[in-house]
Design an enzyme around this catalytic site. Structure first.
Site, PDB file in Angstrom:
ATOM      1  CG  HIS A   1      -6.251   1.991   4.923  1.00 57.11           C
ATOM      2  ND1 HIS A   1      -5.866   3.022   5.737  1.00 57.11           N
ATOM      3  CD2 HIS A   1      -5.196   1.141   4.846  1.00 57.11           C
ATOM      4  CE1 HIS A   1      -4.618   2.800   6.135  1.00 57.11           C
ATOM      5  NE2 HIS A   1      -4.196   1.671   5.610  1.00 57.11           N
TER       6      HIS A   1
ATOM      7  CD  GLU B   1      -3.940  -2.105   7.429  1.00 54.72           C
ATOM      8  OE1 GLU B   1      -2.809  -2.328   6.999  1.00 54.72           O
ATOM      9  OE2 GLU B   1      -4.588  -1.088   7.127  1.00 54.72           O
TER      10      GLU B   1
ATOM     11  N   GLY C   1       1.908   2.622  10.965  1.00 50.48           N
ATOM     12  CA  GLY C   1       2.942   3.649  10.866  1.00 50.48           C
ATOM     13  C   GLY C   1       3.576   4.063  12.186  1.00 50.48           C
TER      14      GLY C   1
ATOM     15  CG  ASN D   1      -1.733   1.222   1.398  1.00 45.85           C
ATOM     16  OD1 ASN D   1      -1.818   2.036   0.478  1.00 45.85           O
ATOM     17  ND2 ASN D   1      -2.366   1.375   2.562  1.00 45.85           N
ATOM     18  CD1 TRP D   2       3.970   1.234  -2.404  1.00 44.09           C
ATOM     19  CD2 TRP D   2       4.451   2.555  -4.147  1.00 44.09           C
ATOM     20  NE1 TRP D   2       5.101   0.735  -3.000  1.00 44.09           N
ATOM     21  CE2 TRP D   2       5.415   1.525  -4.072  1.00 44.09           C
ATOM     22  CE3 TRP D   2       4.548   3.497  -5.158  1.00 44.09           C
ATOM     23  CZ2 TRP D   2       6.469   1.418  -4.972  1.00 44.09           C
ATOM     24  CZ3 TRP D   2       5.602   3.395  -6.075  1.00 44.09           C
ATOM     25  CH2 TRP D   2       6.549   2.369  -5.971  1.00 44.09           C
ATOM     26  CE  LYS D   3      -0.304   3.515   4.627  1.00 41.94           C
ATOM     27  NZ  LYS D   3      -0.329   3.706   6.051  1.00 41.94           N
TER      28      LYS D   3
ATOM     29  N   GLY E   1       2.598  -0.959   4.404  1.00 38.99           N
ATOM     30  CA  GLY E   1       2.615   0.437   3.982  1.00 38.99           C
ATOM     31  C   GLY E   1       4.034   0.919   3.769  1.00 38.99           C
ATOM     32  N   GLY E   2       4.545   1.665   4.737  1.00 36.69           N
ATOM     33  CA  GLY E   2       5.860   2.297   4.643  1.00 36.69           C
ATOM     34  C   GLY E   2       6.941   1.418   4.035  1.00 36.69           C
TER      35      GLY E   2
ATOM     36  CB  SER F   1       4.429  -1.121  12.408  1.00 38.04           C
ATOM     37  OG  SER F   1       3.957   0.191  12.644  1.00 38.04           O
TER      38      SER F   1
ATOM     39  CD  GLU G   1      -3.308   5.828   6.415  1.00 41.22           C
ATOM     40  OE1 GLU G   1      -3.156   5.690   5.193  1.00 41.22           O
ATOM     41  OE2 GLU G   1      -2.457   5.466   7.249  1.00 41.22           O
TER      42      GLU G   1
END
Ligand code: PGA
Length: 251
Positions: A100, A169, A175, A12-14, A233-234, A212, A102
């Site tokens: 998600h 999640e 994150g 997930n590159w957001k 993600g990150g 994370s 976010e």
């Protein structure tokens, strides 16, 4: 990890990445050509602006494409700034992340998520459906109640979950570097499966973990034998880290 089924690694590159960022998956493409890859399923979910560039890049490769959200209206229309399921499918996305935290923060509620899931499934797009409690809910021991509500509300009217992959999640873990102990995560995943089985008779419920995940803590996560993979993600934006996570899951 479950061994018989494919293990998912969803990137997930957001809201990160420009056109030239697609070169940041070259090593992952090489990995996908290896014979050992047959147990692995990689899904890239870049921002919508580079979905099409990604689609060209991974054409005929063993890598799938997903969007990070869609609009809650099925048909074309005057909805400035939005993109529907047909549009992402047209570009080559076969997955979409829905629910998600976010996106929930941005206004997606259970009812809207329910509509989006129905629309995506109607277009034969696979859904990566995210659920998770926040820190206050966890501390108040309301995790199970919260997850149950998120699941039942968002799946209202949905008869078949074979094209839904769940992603647990915990919001406080996204994150932040904060993670659950493997045995606690195992317990939570087991509980989520029990909740889902109250409504669906499926024996093939797939649940990913997200929050994370990185090359250091993957050795703990791989102990959680009831997971079907990870939503990352990150760490997924750095192909070396992403590959490290994949390799360490199996070795
Ligand atoms: P993270 O994000 O790996 O950066 O914690 C996970 C996610 O939001 O899907």
């Amino acid at each position: 990890m479950m061994t018989n089924d494919k293990i998912y690694f969803v990137a997930n590159w957001k809201m990160f990445g420009l056109l030239n960022s697609v070169d940041r998956i070259n090593k992952v493409i090489n990995l996908s050509k290896k014979r050992t890859f047959k147990n692995i399923k990689i899904v890239y979910c870049p921002p919508i602006t580079i979905l099409s560039t990604f689609a060209n890049k991974i054409k005929n490769k063993n890598i799938k494409l997903g969007a990070q959200n869609i609009y809650h209206i099925e048909n074309f229309g005057s909805y400035t700034g939005n993109v529907n399921a047909k549009m992402i499918k047209d570009i080559g996305a076969t997955y979409v992340i829905l629910g998600h935290s976010e996106s929930r923060k941005d206004g997606d509620n259970d009812n809207i998520i329910n509509k989006k899931i129905q629309i995506a499934l109607g277009e034969k797009i696979k859904v990566i459906f995210c659920i998770g409690e926040n820190l206050i809910e966890r501390k108040k021991k309301r995790t199970s109640v919260v997850l149950k509500k998120q699941i039942f509300n968002a799946l209202k009217g949905i008869k078949n979950i074979k094209n839904i992959i769940f992603a647990y999640e915990p919001v406080w873990s996204i994150g932040t570097g904060k993670i659950l102990k493997p045995k606690d995560l195992y317990h939570d995943i087991k509980n989520i499966k029990t909740i889902i089985r109250k409504k669906y008779k499926s024996n093939k419920i797939k649940i990913l973990y997200g929050g994370s995940v990185n090359p250091k803590n993957i050795k703990d996560f791989k102990k959680v034998t009831n997971l079907s993979g990870f939503l990352i993600g990150g760490a997924s934006q750095d192909q070396n880290k992403f590959i490290d996570i994949i390799n360490k899951t199996f070795n």
